[in-house]
Design a protein around this motif. Structure first.
Motif, mmCIF file in Angstrom:
data_model
loop_
_atom_site.group_PDB
_atom_site.id
_atom_site.type_symbol
_atom_site.label_atom_id
_atom_site.label_comp_id
_atom_site.label_asym_id
_atom_site.label_seq_id
_atom_site.Cartn_x
_atom_site.Cartn_y
_atom_site.Cartn_z
ATOM 1 N N LYS B 5 -9.338 12.950 -14.367
ATOM 2 C CA LYS B 5 -8.107 13.296 -13.662
ATOM 3 C C LYS B 5 -8.404 14.033 -12.364
ATOM 4 N N LEU B 6 -9.371 14.939 -12.448
ATOM 5 C CA LEU B 6 -9.765 15.681 -11.253
ATOM 6 C C LEU B 6 -10.268 14.727 -10.177
ATOM 7 N N LYS B 7 -11.035 13.740 -10.624
ATOM 8 C CA LYS B 7 -11.575 12.791 -9.658
ATOM 9 C C LYS B 7 -10.436 12.017 -8.975
ATOM 10 N N GLN B 8 -9.433 11.673 -9.767
ATOM 11 C CA GLN B 8 -8.306 10.952 -9.189
ATOM 12 C C GLN B 8 -7.573 11.790 -8.144
ATOM 13 N N LEU B 9 -7.500 13.073 -8.427
ATOM 14 C CA LEU B 9 -6.769 13.928 -7.500
ATOM 15 C C LEU B 9 -7.512 14.100 -6.178
ATOM 16 N N SER B 10 -8.807 14.292 -6.273
ATOM 17 C CA SER B 10 -9.560 14.541 -5.047
ATOM 18 C C SER B 10 -9.900 13.238 -4.329
ATOM 19 N N GLU B 11 -10.199 12.185 -5.105
ATOM 20 C CA GLU B 11 -10.550 10.891 -4.525
ATOM 21 C C GLU B 11 -9.678 9.808 -5.122
ATOM 22 N N PRO B 12 -8.565 9.537 -4.511
ATOM 23 C CA PRO B 12 -7.682 8.507 -5.066
ATOM 24 C C PRO B 12 -8.422 7.179 -5.151
ATOM 25 N N ASN B 13 -8.073 6.368 -6.124
ATOM 26 C CA ASN B 13 -8.732 5.074 -6.248
ATOM 27 C C ASN B 13 -8.260 4.119 -5.158
ATOM 28 N N THR B 14 -8.894 2.987 -5.121
ATOM 29 C CA THR B 14 -8.632 2.015 -4.066
ATOM 30 C C THR B 14 -7.168 1.624 -3.987
ATOM 31 N N GLU B 15 -6.607 1.305 -5.141
ATOM 32 C CA GLU B 15 -5.200 0.887 -5.169
ATOM 33 C C GLU B 15 -4.297 1.941 -4.536
ATOM 34 N N ALA B 16 -4.503 3.188 -4.933
ATOM 35 C CA ALA B 16 -3.658 4.272 -4.404
ATOM 36 C C ALA B 16 -3.867 4.468 -2.908
ATOM 37 N N LYS B 17 -5.132 4.325 -2.484
ATOM 38 C CA LYS B 17 -5.412 4.486 -1.054
ATOM 39 C C LYS B 17 -4.689 3.434 -0.236
ATOM 40 N N ILE B 18 -4.720 2.199 -0.722
ATOM 41 C CA ILE B 18 -4.059 1.116 0.017
ATOM 42 C C ILE B 18 -2.550 1.343 0.054
ATOM 43 N N LYS B 19 -1.998 1.743 -1.074
ATOM 44 C CA LYS B 19 -0.550 1.973 -1.103
ATOM 45 C C LYS B 19 -0.157 3.105 -0.158
ATOM 46 N N ALA B 20 -0.948 4.154 -0.155
ATOM 47 C CA ALA B 20 -0.650 5.279 0.742
ATOM 48 C C ALA B 20 -0.738 4.843 2.203
ATOM 49 N N ALA B 21 -1.745 4.019 2.503
ATOM 50 C CA ALA B 21 -1.895 3.523 3.874
ATOM 51 C C ALA B 21 -0.718 2.622 4.235
ATOM 52 N N ALA B 22 -0.331 1.781 3.298
ATOM 53 C CA ALA B 22 0.792 0.872 3.534
ATOM 54 C C ALA B 22 2.058 1.662 3.834
ATOM 55 N N ARG B 23 2.247 2.722 3.071
ATOM 56 C CA ARG B 23 3.418 3.575 3.292
ATOM 57 C C ARG B 23 3.446 4.097 4.728
ATOM 58 N N ILE B 24 2.315 4.585 5.171
ATOM 59 C CA ILE B 24 2.237 5.132 6.525
ATOM 60 C C ILE B 24 2.538 4.064 7.587
ATOM 61 N N VAL B 25 1.866 2.930 7.451
ATOM 62 C CA VAL B 25 1.999 1.900 8.495
ATOM 63 C C VAL B 25 3.380 1.250 8.466
ATOM 64 N N PHE B 26 3.863 0.916 7.279
ATOM 65 C CA PHE B 26 5.208 0.320 7.180
ATOM 66 C C PHE B 26 6.257 1.283 7.742
ATOM 67 N N HIS B 27 6.158 2.537 7.382
ATOM 68 C CA HIS B 27 7.129 3.514 7.875
ATOM 69 C C HIS B 27 7.113 3.591 9.399
ATOM 70 N N LYS B 28 5.938 3.497 9.966
ATOM 71 C CA LYS B 28 5.816 3.674 11.416
ATOM 72 C C LYS B 28 6.220 2.423 12.183
ATOM 73 N N LYS B 29 5.833 1.245 11.695
ATOM 74 C CA LYS B 29 6.038 0.029 12.486
ATOM 75 C C LYS B 29 7.062 -0.937 11.914
ATOM 76 N N GLY B 30 7.456 -0.761 10.685
ATOM 77 C CA GLY B 30 8.368 -1.712 10.070
ATOM 78 C C GLY B 30 7.636 -2.922 9.515
ATOM 79 N N TYR B 31 8.306 -3.686 8.692
ATOM 80 C CA TYR B 31 7.660 -4.826 8.009
ATOM 81 C C TYR B 31 7.132 -5.857 8.988
ATOM 82 N N ALA B 32 7.993 -6.325 9.894
ATOM 83 C CA ALA B 32 7.630 -7.455 10.752
ATOM 84 C C ALA B 32 6.478 -7.126 11.683
ATOM 85 N N ALA B 33 6.410 -5.895 12.157
ATOM 86 C CA ALA B 33 5.404 -5.541 13.161
ATOM 87 C C ALA B 33 4.085 -5.096 12.550
ATOM 88 N N THR B 34 4.039 -4.863 11.243
ATOM 89 C CA THR B 34 2.745 -4.434 10.692
ATOM 90 C C THR B 34 1.934 -5.634 10.255
#
Lengths: 210, 210
Positions: B5-34
């Motif tokens: 659990k500690l490892k997950q908190l400090s180093e999110p797994n790949t899936e979580a990293k991608i989702k977090a990145a997607a959140r950032i980019v989608f929020h900033k540029k919208g669906y069509a532009a990302t």
DNA sequence: GTCTATAACGTGATAGAC
DNA sequence: GTCTATCACGTTATAGAC
């Protein structure tokens, strides 16, 4: 040549038709989501004509964007810099004018905000209005009223955000509002029409709030 | 397994990293532009992993969209349906909570409004909150206050639009506001912080306006 | 699970006939 | 000026090696 002018009014030429179609589609879907084919279809024109008249999707977009921004902010500039109207009258005029303007083309506010986000605020540099808001007669009237103790909030920016929020937000959030209130498009327009009279009343109450 | 659990908190797994990145980019540029490449880059991951974990750009988007909508409206639902707080207290709570929430992720309101426009308001059907706003204790408290003569505007929808306009619009229009007021990001945040206290004052003044 | 290479497709733009 | 056909490119998605 009145004959030619009449013809232009009843049957716009190809260039104008494409630009009008581009305006509609860009406003509705934004730059990234619109396909040049969507515009051609909306204009009932051949796709190649778009590039013939406007060179590229981007050039056509910039044209539409500038026209939209210009007309939208010019209206506010006129009201804000009229030395012959009082602060309270300006509130009434802006509410009235903008609710009519946006009711006619409800996509404009969200379009402007979305595209500024995408392109960066650099586009705003080109608008003379942006630089002179804080030097407008509106702001000097506001500051004067603050000094006279007629207004509690000293920052005209807060006031500006409030007024724009009350006027513009309902249109930006219209899908939400319509869903929550189970409103038809027509019912929504009636609510907006009511706001033309209500917003000045609310704004005046806010000015004296403490 | 606390170690895992500690490892997950400090180093999110790949899936979580991608989702977090997607959140950032989608929020900033919208669906069509990302571009899916933008998301992979933001997550510092290989592009193919996006499809491995989420099947498609669209599926990933829907996931982000639902999480964003859910968290955004849930907060309001909680406040609106709390029978233990007064109408006035609810105004204070919503202003405080939402200005904090949006200050942390300022792109959210424009993202939500833009994407609802593109996808159609059908997404809103899935949100339980949408259907029950008009049956919330907030609205019944409002109607009660109208009957008691404490509020002049009888339509709670007008009130709702006003409150959301005052809270949300400054963030949607922030590039405009910053340009007009020559504000840094930090100065803008200070103005928003001030609004947490001011909006309830203004709203109460509006309630009695006539 | 993660990578490289590539397929499959959509889109903006143009060439060239009329 | 307007059309059809087509190119050139970027993007999403997947196959297959590791």
């Amino acid at each position: 040549m009145p004959a030619k002018k009449l013809k232009q009014l009843s049957e716009p030429n190809t260039e104008a038709k494409i630009k009008a179609a581009a305006r509609i589609v860009f406003h509705k879907k934004g730059y990234a989501a619109t396909r040049t084919r969507d515009i051609a279809e909306e204009a009932k024109m051949n796709l190649a004509l778009l590039n013939y008249y406007f060179r590229s999707k981007e050039k056509l977009f910039e044209l539409v964007m500038m026209e939209t921004l210009g007309s939208f902010f010019m209206a506010m500039g006129m009201v804000f810099n009229d030395a012959s109207t009082s602060l309270e009258k300006k509130i009434e005029l802006v509410a009235e004018k903008y609710i009519d303007l946006i009711t006619a083309e409800p996509e404009i506010p969200l379009f402007i905000m979305s595209e500024i986000r995408s392109e960066g605020a650099a586009i705003l540099e080109k608008l003379p209005f942006m630089h002179m808001v804080m030097q407008s007669t509106f702001v000097s009237q506001y500051k004067h009223a603050v000094k006279a103790g007629k207004i509690t909030e000293p920052n005209p920016l807060q006031f500006l955000m409030n007024m724009l929020g009350l006027i513009v937000f309902p249109f930006i959030g219209s899908p939400l509002i319509k869903k929550v209130g189970k409103l038809s498009d027509r019912q929504f327009d009636i609510l907006m029409k009511e706001r033309k009279k209500l917003i000045p009343v609310w704004m005046k109450a806010m000015l004296k709030a403490k």
